[in-house]
Design a protein around this motif. Structure first.
Motif, PDB file in Angstrom:
ATOM      1  N   PRO A   2       0.828  -1.210   0.000  1.00 26.06           N
ATOM      2  CA  PRO A   2       0.000   0.000   0.000  1.00 26.06           C
ATOM      3  C   PRO A   2       0.867   1.267   0.000  1.00 26.06           C
ATOM      4  O   PRO A   2       1.908   1.313   0.652  1.00 26.06           O
ATOM      5  N   LEU A   3       0.399   2.259  -0.713  1.00 25.30           N
ATOM      6  CA  LEU A   3       1.168   3.501  -0.824  1.00 25.30           C
ATOM      7  C   LEU A   3       1.361   4.160   0.541  1.00 25.30           C
ATOM      8  O   LEU A   3       2.406   4.748   0.817  1.00 25.30           O
ATOM      9  N   HIS A   4       0.362   4.046   1.416  1.00 25.27           N
ATOM     10  CA  HIS A   4       0.494   4.735   2.704  1.00 25.27           C
ATOM     11  C   HIS A   4       1.655   4.168   3.511  1.00 25.27           C
ATOM     12  O   HIS A   4       2.233   4.862   4.340  1.00 25.27           O
ATOM     13  N   LEU A   6       4.568   3.225   2.223  1.00 26.82           N
ATOM     14  CA  LEU A   6       5.755   3.914   1.708  1.00 26.82           C
ATOM     15  C   LEU A   6       5.836   5.317   2.316  1.00 26.82           C
ATOM     16  O   LEU A   6       6.894   5.768   2.756  1.00 26.82           O
ATOM     17  N   GLU A   7       4.689   5.975   2.324  1.00 24.80           N
ATOM     18  CA  GLU A   7       4.656   7.329   2.876  1.00 24.80           C
ATOM     19  C   GLU A   7       5.040   7.306   4.347  1.00 24.80           C
ATOM     20  O   GLU A   7       5.884   8.083   4.804  1.00 24.80           O
ATOM     21  N   SER A   8       4.437   6.416   5.093  1.00 25.34           N
ATOM     22  CA  SER A   8       4.628   6.472   6.538  1.00 25.34           C
ATOM     23  C   SER A   8       6.045   6.064   6.914  1.00 25.34           C
ATOM     24  O   SER A   8       6.624   6.625   7.840  1.00 25.34           O
ATOM     25  N   THR A  11       8.747   8.856   5.635  1.00 27.90           N
ATOM     26  CA  THR A  11       8.742  10.133   6.349  1.00 27.90           C
ATOM     27  C   THR A  11       9.069   9.964   7.826  1.00 27.90           C
ATOM     28  O   THR A  11       9.230  10.947   8.539  1.00 27.90           O
ATOM     29  N   TYR A  12       9.148   8.750   8.269  1.00 30.82           N
ATOM     30  CA  TYR A  12       9.403   8.499   9.692  1.00 30.82           C
ATOM     31  C   TYR A  12      10.896   8.360   9.971  1.00 30.82           C
ATOM     32  O   TYR A  12      11.399   8.861  10.971  1.00 30.82           O
ATOM     33  N   THR A  14      14.726   9.010   9.593  1.00 33.72           N
ATOM     34  CA  THR A  14      15.503  10.172   9.170  1.00 33.72           C
ATOM     35  C   THR A  14      16.499   9.838   8.076  1.00 33.72           C
ATOM     36  O   THR A  14      16.942  10.710   7.341  1.00 33.72           O
ATOM     37  N   ARG A  18      13.164  10.818  -0.105  1.00 33.39           N
ATOM     38  CA  ARG A  18      12.415  10.513  -1.321  1.00 33.39           C
ATOM     39  C   ARG A  18      13.081  11.149  -2.541  1.00 33.39           C
ATOM     40  O   ARG A  18      12.852  10.743  -3.666  1.00 33.39           O
ATOM     41  N   ARG A 278       6.807   1.465  11.246  1.00 34.96           N
ATOM     42  CA  ARG A 278       7.337   2.645  11.921  1.00 34.96           C
ATOM     43  C   ARG A 278       7.831   2.203  13.293  1.00 34.96           C
ATOM     44  O   ARG A 278       7.128   1.520  14.024  1.00 34.96           O
ATOM     45  N   CYS A 434       8.431   9.797  18.831  1.00 36.41           N
ATOM     46  CA  CYS A 434       7.893   9.128  17.638  1.00 36.41           C
ATOM     47  C   CYS A 434       6.531   9.686  17.279  1.00 36.41           C
ATOM     48  O   CYS A 434       6.096   9.583  16.139  1.00 36.41           O
ATOM     49  N   GLY A 435       5.829  10.236  18.279  1.00 37.14           N
ATOM     50  CA  GLY A 435       4.502  10.805  18.004  1.00 37.14           C
ATOM     51  C   GLY A 435       3.372   9.833  18.229  1.00 37.14           C
ATOM     52  O   GLY A 435       2.213  10.157  17.989  1.00 37.14           O
ATOM     53  N   LYS A 436       3.685   8.643  18.702  1.00 38.91           N
ATOM     54  CA  LYS A 436       2.608   7.653  18.843  1.00 38.91           C
ATOM     55  C   LYS A 436       1.606   8.064  19.923  1.00 38.91           C
ATOM     56  O   LYS A 436       0.411   8.093  19.686  1.00 38.91           O
TER      57      LYS A 436
ATOM     58  N   ARG B 167       0.082   7.119   8.774  1.00 36.95           N
ATOM     59  CA  ARG B 167       0.665   8.306   9.383  1.00 36.95           C
ATOM     60  C   ARG B 167       1.810   8.786   8.511  1.00 36.95           C
ATOM     61  O   ARG B 167       2.566   7.980   7.987  1.00 36.95           O
ATOM     62  N   LYS B 170       6.763  12.459  11.720  1.00 37.42           N
ATOM     63  CA  LYS B 170       7.151  11.875  12.996  1.00 37.42           C
ATOM     64  C   LYS B 170       6.921  12.904  14.084  1.00 37.42           C
ATOM     65  O   LYS B 170       6.936  14.103  13.817  1.00 37.42           O
ATOM     66  N   GLY B 171       6.708  12.409  15.292  1.00 30.90           N
ATOM     67  CA  GLY B 171       6.611  13.299  16.433  1.00 30.90           C
ATOM     68  C   GLY B 171       5.497  14.309  16.290  1.00 30.90           C
ATOM     69  O   GLY B 171       4.429  14.001  15.758  1.00 30.90           O
ATOM     70  N   ASP B 179      -2.540   7.693   0.991  1.00 30.45           N
ATOM     71  CA  ASP B 179      -1.527   7.234   0.035  1.00 30.45           C
ATOM     72  C   ASP B 179      -0.207   7.962   0.283  1.00 30.45           C
ATOM     73  O   ASP B 179       0.266   8.011   1.398  1.00 30.45           O
TER      74      ASP B 179
END
Lengths: 502, 932
Positions: A2-4, A6-8, A11-12, A14, A18, A278, A434-436, B167, B170-171, B179
């Motif tokens: 799923p694309l999400h 790759l995104e998640s 971007t998580y 460091t 991309r 993540r 992490c933001g969780k 998501r 981060k943070g 997507d």
């Protein structure tokens, strides 16, 4: 996929990008030890100086590089330079780099254990003849505790995972030390990688695992290579791989390079990362010993813990106990940074006083006087300069209102703006959250903003930050949020007058 | 059981119970934002923290009960932390009077806590503003209101399996993202609305469908069933009675759909109040004879361009009709139909009922045709969807219904989805397939088109169009070769195995590979995955059935299940996914030319006698004509009068040019519908009927679940319930019918069947019951049928070996491309409902043809270009959409769009057994059109 996802993921972490960077990338550390060494000002000067070059150089402020003894540190690829030495940076940019792989090993004294490669893995060879349960028992007898910060009883952990019925099991070496002020595992990996591997293999024998993984931060490339050489050597020597030493025990180790982030040192975040998600800490219990990697029982120890475990299993619990100062057992690799004459990694007996350690590293740098001590890295509460008497050990530091953590002592001179120092630490945890969970993600950000906007840490602001800290400490999922605001508040406690009054 | 104490109350709970559930049992409510009982707990909001005596507090939603635990759920310390957490979250929220949820549905859970704890976050620094995203036609996104509770992520990825939300960052900079962080409306979001349904704040909120959203407490609610596909999701409509409008819809708990809905169910109900609703009977004006199509689209002067709304222009068609009273219209209908019957004989009449109507309406309609008209010429759209499956199932196992439910997929080790774009056509059922796959089952998808479900599959087999039999025969060849046959099952429950073995022996993977295009090794791998599974379940759709060899396709699937012993146990079985909401029920009710209700043969004298007694009329012993045969007979003048209730053959039947001539050729046509459909343009009389949401009746879903659909809205104008209209017509043609309610009709119907005999409206309850059901008062009904033999004379199932045969109209130099037709997620059949809903029309406003990128490049076609598609029967122009879903050499067209009717092109050849036409394979030519 799923694309999400790759995104998640992209971007998580460091270390993932991309798009290619505009030019070469100079990573400049701005965290505690480097902050004390003037990282911000150095970075601005560097930016101005490099702007005149034809080539675009992307200057990126990053979290702690693990080179705190070279503060203020910057990295161009694997080359570490001091960011306040513009001529060095330019020289490296011009291609005149130093070899990074052939530094001679330090003499680690009693920790070294063996005279030469011929003796490597001899403890494992002997242990394979013994009852695996005996290993955890010896470690319990020695009362070895985890060296990564949490100080859990190592023997107990090994026997708990050994008792889990599920299979397969995993042994993981946490080599992701990323806390400002902490770099002792780096030296161990470089100089004593075979002891780490031997400790892992011993653990594998003790708990019934066949697979080991070293989770190493990506900034430690030379150390990773040293480790990989040691793995290759061990396989040649039949100390790793199928049928270790012909005793029917299978155990091999692979290296997993962290995609970046302090939080991955939290063991369940590390597991999430290994599972391609993540790296956000899990709710516990269950603990990794029961439900770990891919849901299987997993033993996770710090780099140094495996080294000491090997030593204890080689020489016995009494040897370990004899290494400490009176009333203390064992020795410890300590990272020393800050305003001292000779920052670096020191192997010291448990129970050594903070003052004794300061002496060993040559005292405060010329013209500087001690103002504060962070005895256990950026996450430990600051101690005032009159606490040089405190012995370096888990309980003693706890009693003193701080902690030993992974053993990272940062000495601060008395001429720093301590509110800025506290904010620097709080910003580090804010950035690395992490933001969780809500308290850490939102609370760390609000606390930093509150203090930044007020410009003071007293009165109403202090009350607000204290309220936030109380909630973060008790409701955050992991240690990061639980300690995020504590060092800042410890400064307000010890130095109320320096928090610039309301 | 585990014993612990919660706030000093002793509690006993099963092992594995979370603290929050245990507390609820003890009557203790714990506040929480991130948790929802339907979602995997994640423990991120931390509001539910409780004190279990450890160093830190524990999140009650994730923490599992331990023996002897002493739990405190609400100490002053805990309350102070909850208060701080609320304060933190509130500091980033907009004012309540601007909150998208609070100002509409009024159920913002964070604001409720804010009021409870009297914290508003006002003295904390606010976060930097985050964007709003209004790109989706159905859901408003406000990232600023998002608290990252991850409910939407779990609802999207884990419940619905759509895998759109995650998501990003981060943070404190983390956000939810669609997507690769696209605007929602440009992402792969399928608008199921599950995210908005679970969101606790104003971050994801439904946009209004037709009326402004209001708190549901201010509205009445009606528990009903979704009117669209055969999945039959349980739905709750929130309605403003005074204004007579539905305001909001949500899924509700049911053993089948488990609160889930798709885009059609959740947002597609406003068609009932469309201004084009028919509100008075219409009679064709004298000047509008001889009969012909009225609108340009139906005349065939289509250019594929979409007009506003894409709908019929009433100004074009209404002048041909005049309004009439019910008396006049019903008298005319009765007079004309009786005259045809009396002059030309009963078989000159025919009726099309509809699988969109209720069991009661279907029952009455076939009773009218059989007892009133005196003919068995009554059929409905099952002929166009699963007639071949039904033929194969009746022949093979003696029963045409599913042998297990879609939910039973959770117990399967292997799942085969054959010729079904389930993610688009049975979205909620597909969500259970995806969930089962995520839980470890092997998912095999075999289809020439790569639907969304294929993205989840362990094995996606892109068969060449029309090669199913070769592929499934080969799977069976491997299964026999590898001795994965369930010999015990075959011996005890089947016959004719030897014949099957002989036939499939020729279909080695190497031989089949040449036909179906799947590599031999992959055929073997799929056969092993299926054959080795302890339980394997087969779902199939129109890709199997809508072929001239559709019955053969279904026969091979049935054989595959029998061979491996996969009928009659949990997680195994045959499930032809029913398309229409009531295609199972309409068939059960006897809307089929060869059988009375409950599949009792019209040719069987004993059966006929039973119905003659029940209905008080002598009945025709001759099986009637099927849908396409009726059209052909109308074309030839053998059928002269027709009654069409709720069907729209002009768009739904193959070879529309022929349908046009057939409809125009009828002496008399009465159409009973809610809109003036394409078919109604040929009508002599149009009777304004009731919409689904306006009437009471039962509907039987794909699982055999009989559910009660309840009236939500009042009918407009003089529109009447369909059953009343049928009664009036019947009475006027000399066969009096008198009922006081749908319930009374149901009782009569049920009494003539075995399957429904035990059911009453009362015992069907809110979530219906599965048939057959001996004890509906207490039992939901049997999920798995045929655990011990089959309803055949021998009690055994029969293998019916079949050989692969090529499609009827193969591509050639003139027409080199294969056309496949079907449905879109957002639309329903001939679009008469869905194109009149705001949301669905906004999502998919326009006809298109989908084409493989390489074919498009070769033909010089770019995305959005107008293209001309022609077959030997007709041509249309419409936009091209370039997609990897199609195979090379094949294109796909949805058939919903009147301005570019796919069925102008299709072939009206029939399957010899099921009499189903070939919708999935005809040869066409694709050309770029200049000046698009």
């Amino acid at each position: 996929m799923p694309l999400h996802r790759l995104e998640s993921l992209s971007t998580y972490y460091t270390h993932f990008r991309r798009r290619p960077p505009a030019g070469r990338r100079l990573a400049v550390c701005r965290d505690l030890s480097c902050h004390l060494a003037g990282a911000e000002a150095a970075c601005e000067r560097l930016r101005a100086a490099l702007a005149e070059r034809d080539e675009a150089v992307e200057i990126e402020r990053v979290s702690c590089l693990g080179r705190c003894e070279q503060a203020p540190a910057a990295a161009l690829g694997e080359q570490i330079v001091r960011s306040d030495r513009i001529e060095d940076v330019v020289r490296v940019l011009d291609g005149q780099s130093e070899p990074v792989d052939d530094r001679p090993a330090a003499d680690w004294g009693e920790a070294k254990l063996y005279a030469g490669r011929g003796q490597h893995f001899s403890t494992l060879r002997a242990a394979l003849d013994a009852d695996p349960a005996e290993l955890a028992r010896v470690l319990e007898e020695a009362a070895l505790r985890g060296m990564g910060g949490a100080a859990f009883a190592t023997g107990r952990k090994w026997s708990l995972v050994a008792a889990e019925p599920a299979n397969p099991k995993f042994v993981i070496c946490n080599a992701d030390e990323s806390e400002p002020g902490t770099f002792k595992d780096r030296e161990i990996l470089r100089d004593l990688p075979h002891l780490v591997l031997e400790g892992m293999a011993l653990a594998g024998w003790a708990i019934g695992a066949e697979r080991g993984i070293v989770f190493i931060r990506h900034e430690y490339a030379p150390e990773r290579r040293a480790l990989e050489r040691a793995i290759a050597d061990a396989r040649v020597d039949a100390a790793l791989g199928q049928d270790v030493f012909g005793r029917g025990f299978h155990f091999d180790v692979e290296v997993f390079v962290s995609p970046g982030g302090y939080i991955l040192g939290e063991e369940t975040a590390l597991l999430e990362c290994l599972e391609d998600r993540r790296g956000e800490p899990r709710n516990k219990p269950p603990f990794p010993g029961t439900v770990g990697l891919f849901g299987q029982p997993t033993l996770i120890n710090n780099v140094e813990t495996f080294v000491h475990a090997t030593g204890i299993l080689a020489r016995g619990a009494p040897w370990w106990r004899g290494l400490g100062e009176p009333g203390h057992a064992g020795h410890k690799f300590i990272s020393v940074s800050g305003d001292v004459e000779r920052p670096g990694v020191y192997l010291v007996p448990f129970g050594t006083s903070i003052g004794g350690l300061l002496e060993r590293c040559g005292g405060m740098r010329a013209g500087r006087r001690l103002g504060a001590i962070a005895p256990g890295g950026a996450s430990s509460n600051f101690l005032p300069p009159d606490r040089l008497d405190v012995a370096l050990d888990f309980e003693t530091l706890q009693q003193a209102g701080s902690m030993l953590g992974s053993g990272a002592v940062i000495f601060l001179a008395d001429d720093h703006d301590l509110l800025e120092v506290g904010l620097n630490v709080a910003r580090f945890f804010r950035n690395e959250s992490c933001g969780k969970c809500v308290p850490c993600r939102v609370g760390s950000e609000k606390a930093v903003k509150l203090v930044e906007q007020a410009g003071v840490l007293s009165g109403k602001t202090l009350a607000r930050v204290s309220e936030l800290h109380a909630t973060l400490a008790r409701t955050s999922i992991c240690g990061l949020g639980q300690v995020a605001l504590a060092p800042l508040l410890s400064l307000a406690e010890h130095y109320p007058d320096l928090m610039r009054g309301e | 059981m585990i014993e612990l104490s919660i706030d000093d109350r002793p509690v006993r709970v099963p092992e594995g119970t979370t603290l929050i559930d245990a507390a609820q049992r003890a009557g203790v409510q714990i506040p929480v934002l991130c948790h929802d009982p339907r979602l995997r707990p994640v423990g991120v909001c931390r509001l539910c923290v409780v004190d279990v005596g450890e160093r830190v507090l524990a999140a009650a939603c994730v923490r599992v009960c331990e023996p002897g635990m002493q739990v405190r759920t609400s100490t002053p310390e805990i309350e102070s932390h909850r208060s701080t957490l609320v304060d933190l979250l509130m500091s980033d929220q907009d004012d309540p009077e601007h909150d998208a949820r609070e100002t509409t549905l009024g159920d913002n859970a964070l604001l409720a806590l804010s009021r409870q704890y009297e914290r508003s976050g006002e003295d904390l620094p606010a976060a930097s503003p985050r964007p709003a995203d209004t790109s989706s036609p159905v859901i408003a996104v406000d990232h600023g209101a998002c608290i990252l509770c991850d409910r939407c992520i779990r609802a999207c990825d884990e419940v619905q399996g759509n895998d759109v939300i995650g998501r990003t960052g981060k943070g404190h900079a983390a956000r939810i993202a669609f997507d690769l962080d696209q605007p929602m409306g440009e992402s792969t979001c399928v608008s199921c609305g599950e995210c908005a349904a679970v969101c606790p704040t104003g971050a994801l909120v439904d946009k209004p469908v037709s009326a402004p959203l209001r708190p549901v407490e201010q509205l009445e609610h009606v528990d009903s069933v979704c009117p669209y596909c055969g999945v039959g999701c349980a739905i709750r409509y929130h309605v403003d009675r005074a204004a007579n409008e539905i305001v909001h819809a949500e899924g509700r708990e049911s053993p089948g759909s488990q609160e889930r809905l798709c885009v059609k169910g959740r947002y597609g109900w406003d068609y009932a109040q469309h201004p084009q609703r028919l509100t008075r009977p219409l009679i064709r004006r004298d000047g509008a004879y001889p009969k012909a199509a009225l609108s340009r689209d139906v005349q065939g002067h289509h250019d594929g361009r979409r007009r506003p709304g894409g709908l019929v222009d009433y100004d074009e068609v209404m002048p041909a009709f005049r309004e009439a009273s019910w008396e006049e219209a019903l008298d005319l209908v009765a007079r004309r139909l009786s005259a045809i019957r009396d002059t030309h004989g009963s078989d000159a009449l025919a009726g099309f009922g509809s699988a969109k109507c209720s069991n009661e309406e279907a029952y009455l309609f076939q009773k009218l045709v059989r007892a009133g008209f005196g003919t068995n010429n009554v059929d409905h759209c099952t002929r166009l969807c699963h007639a071949s499956s039904v033929a194969a199932l009746l022949e093979g196992i003696g029963s045409a219904a599913v042998t297990t439910t879609y939910g039973d997929v959770a117990n399967a080790e292997a799942i085969l989805v054959a010729g079904s774009n389930a993610a688009a056509n049975h979205p909620v059922a597909a969500s259970f397939f995806k969930q089962a796959h995520r839980a470890g089952a092997t998912l095999i998808v075999a289809d020439p088109r790569r639907g969304d479900l294929a993205n989840h599959a362990d094995h996606y087999c892109r068969l060449k169009p029309g090669t199913d039999v070769a592929f499934y025969n080969s799977l069976m060849q491997v299964i026999i070769e590898e001795d994965l046959v369930d010999h015990d099952y075959v011996a005890r429950h089947t016959e004719n195995y030897e014949a099957l073995r002989e036939t499939v022996a020729r279909y080695t993977p190497e031989m089949a590979a040449k036909i179906c295009g799947i590599e031999a090794d992959e055929i073997r791998a799929v056969a092993l995955a299926f054959g080795r599974a302890k339980s394997a379940i087969i779902f199939w759709g129109m890709g199997i059935s809508q072929h001239v060899y559709g019955t053969n396709n279904a026969r091979s699937l049935i054989a595959l299940a029998l061979l491996t012993g996969n009928i009659g146990k949990p997680g195994a079985g045959l499930h032809p996914l029913r398309g229409q909401n009531n295609v199972q029920g309409a068939s059960d009710s006897g809307l089929i030319p060869m059988v009375y209700p409950d599949y009792q043969s019209v040719a069987d004298p004993a059966v006929r006698e039973k119905f003659e007694r029940a209905w008080g009329r002598s009945l025709s012993p001759d099986p009637g004509l099927t849908v396409v045969e009726i059209t052909a007979a109308a074309h030839e003048g053998r059928v002269k009068g027709m009654y069409i209730m709720g069907e729209n053959p002009f768009l739904s039947d193959p070879n529309v040019n022929k349908v046009r001539r057939a409809l125009a050729n009828l002496d008399f046509l009465v159409v009973q519908d809610i809109f003036l459909t394409e078919t109604a343009e040929f009508a002599d009389v149009i009777l304004p009927a009731s919409a689904y949401v306006e009437k009471l009746g039962t509907y039987t879903n794909t699982d055999r679940r009989v559910q009660v659909g309840r009236p939500v809205l009042r009918m407009p104008g003089e529109a009447r319930p369909d059953w009343e209209i049928l009664c009036d017509v019947s009475t006027r043609i000399g066969y009096p019918m008198k009922y006081t309610s749908p319930e009374e009709i149901f009782a009569e119907f049920a009494s003539l069947t075995d399957a429904y005999r035990t059911f009453t409206y009362a015992n069907l309850g809110d979530t219906g019951r599965l048939w057959p059901n001996p004890d509906p008062e207490h039992d939901d009904g049997p999920v798995v049928l045929f655990s011990d033999g089959f309803p055949t004379p021998s009690g055994r199932a029969t293998f019916v070996p079949v050989d692969w045969t090529a499609a009827r109209e193969l591509p050639d130099d003139d027409y080199p491309i294969v056309l496949n037709t079907g449905r879109l997620l957002e639309h329903w059949h001939t679009g008469s409902m869905t194109r009149r809903t705001r949301a669905l029309d906004a999502l998919e406003p326009e006809a298109f043809v989908s084409i493989h990128p390489d074919d498009a490049a070769e033909l010089g076609i770019a995305e959005g270009d107008f293209v001309r598609i022609s077959s030997r029967r007709g041509r249309v122009e419409l936009r091209a959409r370039i997609s990897q879903r199609e195979s090379r050499g094949a294109v796909f067209m949805p058939f919903h769009f009147r301005e570019a009717a796919a069925n102008l092109l299709t072939l009206d050849e029939l399957d010899p057994d099921g009499k189903i036409p070939e919708f999935k394979f005809c040869a066409v030519k694709v050309e770029a059109v200049s000046g698009g």
